[in-house]
Design a protein around this motif. Structure first.
Motif, PDB file in Angstrom:
ATOM      1  N   UNK A   1      -8.363  23.875 -12.950  1.00 17.11           N
ATOM      2  CA  UNK A   1      -7.693  22.679 -12.434  1.00 17.11           C
ATOM      3  C   UNK A   1      -7.926  22.543 -10.920  1.00 17.11           C
ATOM      4  N   UNK A   2      -8.021  23.667 -10.206  1.00 18.79           N
ATOM      5  CA  UNK A   2      -8.289  23.604  -8.769  1.00 18.79           C
ATOM      6  C   UNK A   2      -9.701  23.083  -8.515  1.00 18.79           C
ATOM      7  N   UNK A   3     -10.637  23.615  -9.266  1.00 18.77           N
ATOM      8  CA  UNK A   3     -12.012  23.172  -9.099  1.00 18.77           C
ATOM      9  C   UNK A   3     -12.148  21.677  -9.418  1.00 18.77           C
ATOM     10  N   UNK A   4     -11.477  21.239 -10.475  1.00 19.92           N
ATOM     11  CA  UNK A   4     -11.548  19.824 -10.854  1.00 19.92           C
ATOM     12  C   UNK A   4     -10.926  18.934  -9.778  1.00 19.92           C
TER      13      UNK A   4
ATOM     14  N   UNK B   1     -11.685  15.038  -5.343  1.00 26.72           N
ATOM     15  CA  UNK B   1     -11.441  14.660  -3.952  1.00 26.72           C
ATOM     16  C   UNK B   1     -12.741  14.380  -3.220  1.00 26.72           C
ATOM     17  N   UNK B   2     -13.776  15.151  -3.493  1.00 26.75           N
ATOM     18  CA  UNK B   2     -15.053  14.953  -2.809  1.00 26.75           C
ATOM     19  C   UNK B   2     -15.735  13.681  -3.274  1.00 26.75           C
ATOM     20  N   UNK B   3     -15.617  13.369  -4.548  1.00 28.15           N
ATOM     21  CA  UNK B   3     -16.261  12.182  -5.086  1.00 28.15           C
ATOM     22  C   UNK B   3     -17.627  12.498  -5.658  1.00 28.15           C
ATOM     23  N   UNK B   4     -18.146  11.574  -6.426  1.00 26.64           N
ATOM     24  CA  UNK B   4     -19.386  11.805  -7.169  1.00 26.64           C
ATOM     25  C   UNK B   4     -20.631  11.531  -6.346  1.00 26.64           C
ATOM     26  N   UNK B   5     -20.475  11.001  -5.114  1.00 25.30           N
ATOM     27  CA  UNK B   5     -21.655  10.617  -4.349  1.00 25.30           C
ATOM     28  C   UNK B   5     -22.276  11.768  -3.574  1.00 25.30           C
ATOM     29  N   UNK B   6     -21.673  12.959  -3.618  1.00 27.23           N
ATOM     30  CA  UNK B   6     -22.230  14.145  -2.974  1.00 27.23           C
ATOM     31  C   UNK B   6     -22.433  15.234  -4.012  1.00 27.23           C
TER      32      UNK B   6
ATOM     33  N   UNK C   1       0.836  -1.204   0.000  1.00 33.86           N
ATOM     34  CA  UNK C   1       0.000   0.000   0.000  1.00 33.86           C
ATOM     35  C   UNK C   1       0.870   1.254   0.000  1.00 33.86           C
ATOM     36  N   UNK C   2       0.571   2.188  -0.883  1.00 37.19           N
ATOM     37  CA  UNK C   2       1.297   3.450  -0.922  1.00 37.19           C
ATOM     38  C   UNK C   2       0.667   4.457   0.032  1.00 37.19           C
ATOM     39  N   UNK C   3       1.482   5.339   0.561  1.00 38.76           N
ATOM     40  CA  UNK C   3       0.973   6.369   1.468  1.00 38.76           C
ATOM     41  C   UNK C   3       0.023   7.295   0.729  1.00 38.76           C
ATOM     42  N   UNK C   4      -1.074   7.646   1.373  1.00 39.27           N
ATOM     43  CA  UNK C   4      -2.040   8.559   0.781  1.00 39.27           C
ATOM     44  C   UNK C   4      -1.374   9.924   0.584  1.00 39.27           C
ATOM     45  N   UNK C   5      -1.477  10.525  -0.599  1.00 35.45           N
ATOM     46  CA  UNK C   5      -0.815  11.816  -0.841  1.00 35.45           C
ATOM     47  C   UNK C   5      -1.341  12.948   0.038  1.00 35.45           C
ATOM     48  N   UNK C   6      -2.482  12.765   0.689  1.00 30.02           N
ATOM     49  CA  UNK C   6      -3.010  13.807   1.569  1.00 30.02           C
ATOM     50  C   UNK C   6      -2.424  13.726   2.980  1.00 30.02           C
ATOM     51  N   UNK C   7      -1.621  12.699   3.251  1.00 27.63           N
ATOM     52  CA  UNK C   7      -1.065  12.542   4.600  1.00 27.63           C
ATOM     53  C   UNK C   7      -0.285  13.780   5.042  1.00 27.63           C
TER      54      UNK C   7
ATOM     55  N   UNK D   1     -18.652  12.602   6.274  1.00 28.81           N
ATOM     56  CA  UNK D   1     -17.573  13.363   6.912  1.00 28.81           C
ATOM     57  C   UNK D   1     -16.216  13.025   6.329  1.00 28.81           C
ATOM     58  N   UNK D   2     -15.998  11.747   5.999  1.00 28.18           N
ATOM     59  CA  UNK D   2     -14.737  11.362   5.380  1.00 28.18           C
ATOM     60  C   UNK D   2     -14.524  12.033   4.039  1.00 28.18           C
ATOM     61  N   UNK D   3     -15.596  12.140   3.230  1.00 28.08           N
ATOM     62  CA  UNK D   3     -15.472  12.812   1.935  1.00 28.08           C
ATOM     63  C   UNK D   3     -15.205  14.308   2.125  1.00 28.08           C
ATOM     64  N   UNK D   4     -15.851  14.892   3.136  1.00 30.04           N
ATOM     65  CA  UNK D   4     -15.635  16.317   3.402  1.00 30.04           C
ATOM     66  C   UNK D   4     -14.175  16.589   3.781  1.00 30.04           C
ATOM     67  N   UNK D   5     -13.584  15.701   4.577  1.00 33.16           N
ATOM     68  CA  UNK D   5     -12.182  15.910   4.943  1.00 33.16           C
ATOM     69  C   UNK D   5     -11.290  15.838   3.717  1.00 33.16           C
ATOM     70  N   UNK D   6     -11.528  14.902   2.822  1.00 37.45           N
ATOM     71  CA  UNK D   6     -10.684  14.791   1.632  1.00 37.45           C
ATOM     72  C   UNK D   6     -10.791  16.064   0.783  1.00 37.45           C
ATOM     73  N   UNK D   7     -11.985  16.621   0.690  1.00 41.63           N
ATOM     74  CA  UNK D   7     -12.174  17.885  -0.019  1.00 41.63           C
ATOM     75  C   UNK D   7     -11.333  18.986   0.634  1.00 41.63           C
ATOM     76  N   UNK D   8     -11.405  19.098   1.949  1.00 41.27           N
ATOM     77  CA  UNK D   8     -10.697  20.151   2.681  1.00 41.27           C
ATOM     78  C   UNK D   8      -9.183  19.960   2.582  1.00 41.27           C
TER      79      UNK D   8
END
Length: 363
Positions: free
Chosen positions: A130-133, A138-143, A103-109, A265-272
């Motif tokens: 590119x920032x918006x994309x 990061x948020x994902x398509x489920x929200x 497993x590779x380290x998550x780039x958001x670490x 909440x997990x998706x929100x953190x990835x967005x932030x």
């Protein structure tokens, strides 16, 4: 214990997850070398910020779980969690970490400790495509993510945010929360929000410190226009000084049960975290959602009819901004490029203060 070294390191990184007012409503019980229980504070019905039976804490808990998962990847571990059905610890999650050497380290670490809430005005430049994309990915398509970046929309959010500020500064229950969490000592705060990071102008801080010692003083200051002055400082300049606002809503038909909120909440953190990695600042605006919810649901969060009327106005203004998404919103915030690094910020309790005693050995 030595067998918990990796888990302690994972907690040390994950504790930087955001929580409302930096209350850090979680504690960790390290049970085995590869398992822990995360216990969350019970819902406080006296806290007006814990609307929808504590939805903000469930979302923060989901952010914490995602932070644990991200931190585990640095140690070659995957993480799986499940809600606890134990009546004694009904707001708890059991998490298990399994070895995954490839497993590779998550780039958001690397940005976990860098993410913070910046309540100051940002630069006005628009987000780049590119920032918006990157944020949408990061948020994902489920929200459901919507951008509100025009001058008209930012002005509308300024009016809504200022109205929410005027309500909360005139609400005794919110005053009790503010009095507990605003930290007037110099430097960063491990248990609240430093006064210098609230967004208030520095010349007004001494007056606010004086007023927050007693509700009668705060009420007197509000009668003199203190709530409107605070809205000018906390809402208007910030709303007009940013790239824009964003709203995030649950998809139609999705529930608000604890498991769903934890995943959200997990998706929100990835967005932030993705925003932090892009060099962007974010400020949540959950007070807008709180009072709009109270207004829409007819919740009597106070006996003051003026505040109840203003909450109904919050609902109307939010509905005018986002339409049918209003009842499904879980997050709203503003975003933009910060002008400089914050002088003060909320930090975190030491890992030792976040650990609960180990479970007694089974007989």
């Amino acid at each position: 214990p030595g067998e918990h070294t990796v888990l302690r390191e994972i907690v040390a990184a994950a504790r930087w997850a955001p929580s409302g007012d930096n209350i850090q409503p979680w504690r960790f019980r390290l049970r085995e070398p590869d398992a822990m229980r995360v216990v969350f504070d019970a819902h406080d019905p006296a806290n007006p910020y814990e609307y929808r039976d504590g939805e903000p804490t469930w979302l923060s808990a989901g952010m914490l779980l995602e932070a644990l998962r991200i931190a585990a990847t640095l140690h070659g571990r995957t993480m799986h969690w499940r809600l606890v059905s134990d009546a004694a610890e009904s707001r708890a999650v059991d998490a298990r970490f399994e070895a995954a050497p490839a497993l590779e380290a998550d780039p958001l670490y690397g940005v976990l400790p860098l993410r913070t809430t910046d309540r100051r005005p940002y630069r006005r430049r628009p987000l780049l495509p590119r920032e918006r994309a990157a944020l949408e990915t990061a948020l994902g398509a489920d929200l459901r993510l919507a951008w509100h970046e025009s001058a008209r929309e930012r002005m509308a959010f300024a009016r809504l945010s200022a109205l929410a500020t005027r309500i909360r500064l005139r609400l005794p229950a919110a005053y009790d929360v503010h009095r507990r969490i605003v930290d007037w000592s110099a430097g960063d705060s491990a248990t609240g929000i430093p006064a210098g990071a609230t967004g208030l102008w520095r010349p007004t801080l001494p007056m606010m410190r004086w007023a927050m010692r007693d509700w009668a003083r705060m009420a007197w200051l509000n009668r003199l226009g203190g709530a409107r002055s605070a809205a000018l400082q906390l809402d208007w300049g910030q709303a007009l000084g940013c790239a824009g606002f964003f709203t995030i809503a649950l998809p139609e038909g999705d529930s608000r049960d604890p498991s769903s909120l934890l995943r959200t909440g997990g998706r929100l953190l990835r967005f932030w975290l993705a925003a932090t990695r892009l060099g962007l600042a974010v400020q949540p605006g959950l007070a807008m959602l709180m009072f709009a919810h109270y207004g829409a649901a007819g919740v009597r969060f106070t006996d003051d009819p003026r505040l109840l009327h203003d909450a109904a106005r919050c609902h109307g203004r939010l509905r005018a901004l986002v339409g049918d998404d209003a009842p499904r919103l879980v997050f709203v915030g503003r975003i933009g490029e910060p002008r400089d690094a914050p002088r003060q910020r909320s930090v975190r309790l030491d890992v030792r203060e976040l650990l609960l005693p180990d479970d007694p050995p089974a007989r």
